[in-house]
Design an enzyme around this catalytic site. Structure first.
Site, PDB file in Angstrom:
ATOM      1  N   ASP A  17       0.842  -1.199   0.000  1.00 43.31           N
ATOM      2  CA  ASP A  17       0.000   0.000   0.000  1.00 43.31           C
ATOM      3  C   ASP A  17       0.875   1.245   0.000  1.00 43.31           C
ATOM      4  OD1 ASP A  17       0.814   0.401   2.588  1.00 43.31           O
ATOM      5  OD2 ASP A  17      -1.110  -0.079   3.515  1.00 43.31           O
ATOM      6  N   ASP A  51      -6.149   1.919  -1.192  1.00 45.18           N
ATOM      7  CA  ASP A  51      -4.793   2.127  -1.722  1.00 45.18           C
ATOM      8  C   ASP A  51      -3.982   0.846  -1.581  1.00 45.18           C
ATOM      9  OD1 ASP A  51      -4.680   2.313   1.101  1.00 45.18           O
ATOM     10  OD2 ASP A  51      -2.758   3.351   0.976  1.00 45.18           O
ATOM     11  N   ASN A 101      -4.568  12.268   0.474  1.00 42.11           N
ATOM     12  CA  ASN A 101      -5.903  12.613  -0.011  1.00 42.11           C
ATOM     13  C   ASN A 101      -6.448  13.844   0.699  1.00 42.11           C
ATOM     14  OD1 ASN A 101      -6.944  11.115  -2.113  1.00 42.11           O
ATOM     15  ND2 ASN A 101      -7.523   9.383  -0.833  1.00 42.11           N
TER      16      ASN A 101
END
Lengths: 219, 267
Positions: free
Chosen positions: B156, B199, B164
């Protein structure tokens, strides 16, 4: 009786026999993904020293298309693939606009973010909230898709519907190519979604009219 | 499916066998080319092109033997400007048969697109979690039966939520897209790659040494940094079959635990 393919051409279907039974044969899966790229209207194959894909495309960023096709091929083929493009921009290309779909509309912090999809492409646009902001964000997302959309927002306005249905949104957009104005109205679960739908409908209406004009020119 | 075809296409009897072929076709694309071949044979055509309008793909042209359309000089007419139908040399296909064939092919392409979308993540083009799990179970089963080796890698993006929150979902999506594109670029077609969470990505590397994985992760990181002009980090965990297990749940648990441990060392 059909003519057999020449020695340089390749009968690809049997190659799929080595594929997984739950999967499309690799060349088929690749061809589907390539045909989904905006502007691609035909795909042909040659096997010479290297596998070659011949795409007929309609003027949608040719170099980007080539690299995207090569990239897609890497997910399906171990051998190198060369990509040959023939530009068929014009009559046929006008009818090849892939449908645009709404992936998501996020409203937060006084801003609306519209995510659109067309084939494999994803485009995002942001602007203020309300019908005008959402319409503007949708146009920016269309630009971001890179599919040759070229429209400007003239008006976006909410319209009160009878009974308790709420609001629809009317938009007027201008085609940057010829300056023509196109209007559309849409109703959805929110004002922002209505505005996005209306812009997409207006955009697709421009595509349809281009096709009609092109066909008239042929006749 | 049977009812749908029979209901929508009452004239399908015009082309006996094609409806049955659609039910057994391995893919819609293969079906389209098979239909063109059959029509070419039936109407004694030396060359044939099917033109059809599809609601998602737009106008599409398919030429017999999968030849490039740009070389259709043998055709007496410019197929790129032809109406929807089947166009051939030296003659043509009767309109009813052509219409039924085109309609069947449109359905075949719909089925291809449906199958593709049900297995792929729309943002990255990689397999989605559901289909990745199907492939994972299959690999594990083959590993148990034949002793084939493979590695499962889970990775990840470090601090993706903060990325974000700070820069917006638009940039976050771009990072995910670049990671997906680089995975397409770096992996062999025999490898299996999926986006299995927000992710989180997973890869099944066939007969690969785990020593290659750090170099692979560095390559993805370099691609993201080159494309996005920003620094990102990745954490990953690996498990190997059949030496550690051939049970997919256990392999996933091992790889996930190692991913968590790797993240822990970074904090």
């Amino acid at each position: 009786m059909s003519v057999p393919a020449s020695s340089e051409e390749v009968r690809l279907a049997p190659l799929g026999d080595s594929g997984d039974e739950d999967e499309s044969p690799p060349f088929d899966a690749l061809e589907l993904e390539i045909r989904r790229l905006p502007g691609v209207v035909a795909v042909g194959w040659h096997r010479g020293e290297a596998m070659r894909a011949c795409l007929s495309v309609g003027g949608f960023g040719l170099s980007a298309l080539r690299s995207r096709a090569v990239q897609l091929a890497r997910g399906h083929l171990d051998e190198p693939l060369s990509v040959e493009l023939s530009d068929v921009e014009g009559v046929f290309a006008a009818s090849s606009v892939a449908s645009v779909r709404i992936i998501d509309i996020l409203v937060a912090g006084g801003e609306v973010e519209v995510r659109l999809g067309a084939g494999h492409l994803i485009g995002t646009g942001r602007a203020g909230t309300g019908p005008e902001g959402a319409a503007l964000a949708t146009i920016r997302a269309l630009d971001d898709l890179g599919i040759g959309a070229s429209i400007e927002l003239r008006i976006a306005s909410a319209v009160v519907l009878p009974s308790d249905l709420g609001l629809a949104v009317v938009v007027s957009v201008v085609d940057r190519h010829d300056g023509s104005e196109h209007r559309s109205i849409a109703y959805a679960s929110s004002v922002e979604e209505s505005a996005a739908k209306a812009v997409i409908e207006a955009y697709e209406l421009i595509g349809e009219q281009s096709r009609d004009q092109a066909q008239s020119a042929i006749r | 499916m049977e009812g749908l075809i029979d209901g929508v296409l009452p004239d399908a009897a015009e082309l006996p066998g094609l409806v049955a072929d659609l039910r057994t076709a391995r893919s819609g694309i293969s079906f389209v080319y098979d239909v063109i071949e059959k029509l070419a044979e039936r109407y004694e055509l030396s060359d044939a092109v099917m033109v059809l309008d599809h609601p998602e793909l737009g106008r599409q042209a398919f030429r017999s033997a999968r030849r490039p359309i740009g070389e259709a000089s043998a055709m007496h007419l410019n197929v790129l400007e032809c109406p929807e139908g089947v166009h051939g040399v030296p003659g043509g296909v009767d309109p009813v048969s052509a219409s039924v064939a085109v309609e069947l092919c449109r359905i075949a392409l719909d089925l291809d697109l449906y199958r593709h979308d049900s297995r792929h993540d729309g943002l990255t083009g990689l397999y989605n979690r559901r289909f990745f799990d199907v492939m994972f179970r299959r690999c594990a089963s083959q590993s148990a039966r034949y002793g084939w080796s493979f590695s499962v890698v889970i990775f990840d993006i470090d601090s993706f939520k903060q990325l974000n929150d700070r820069f917006g979902h638009m940039l976050g999506d771009r990072v995910l897209q670049v990671v997906g594109a680089e995975m397409h670029h770096a992996l062999r077609s025999s490898d299996v790659a999926g986006r299995v969470g927000g992710d989180e990505f997973a890869i099944l590397l066939m007969r690969a040494d785990r020593e290659n994985v750090p170099a692979f992760m560095s390559r993805i990181r370099a691609a993201v940094e080159a494309n996005m002009e920003m620094s990102v980090g990745f954490s990953f965990g690996i498990a190997e079959a059949p030496v550690e297990s051939t049970d997919p749940a256990e392999l996933y648990r091992l790889a996930d635990a190692r991913l968590m441990a790797a993240k822990g060392t970074k904090r």
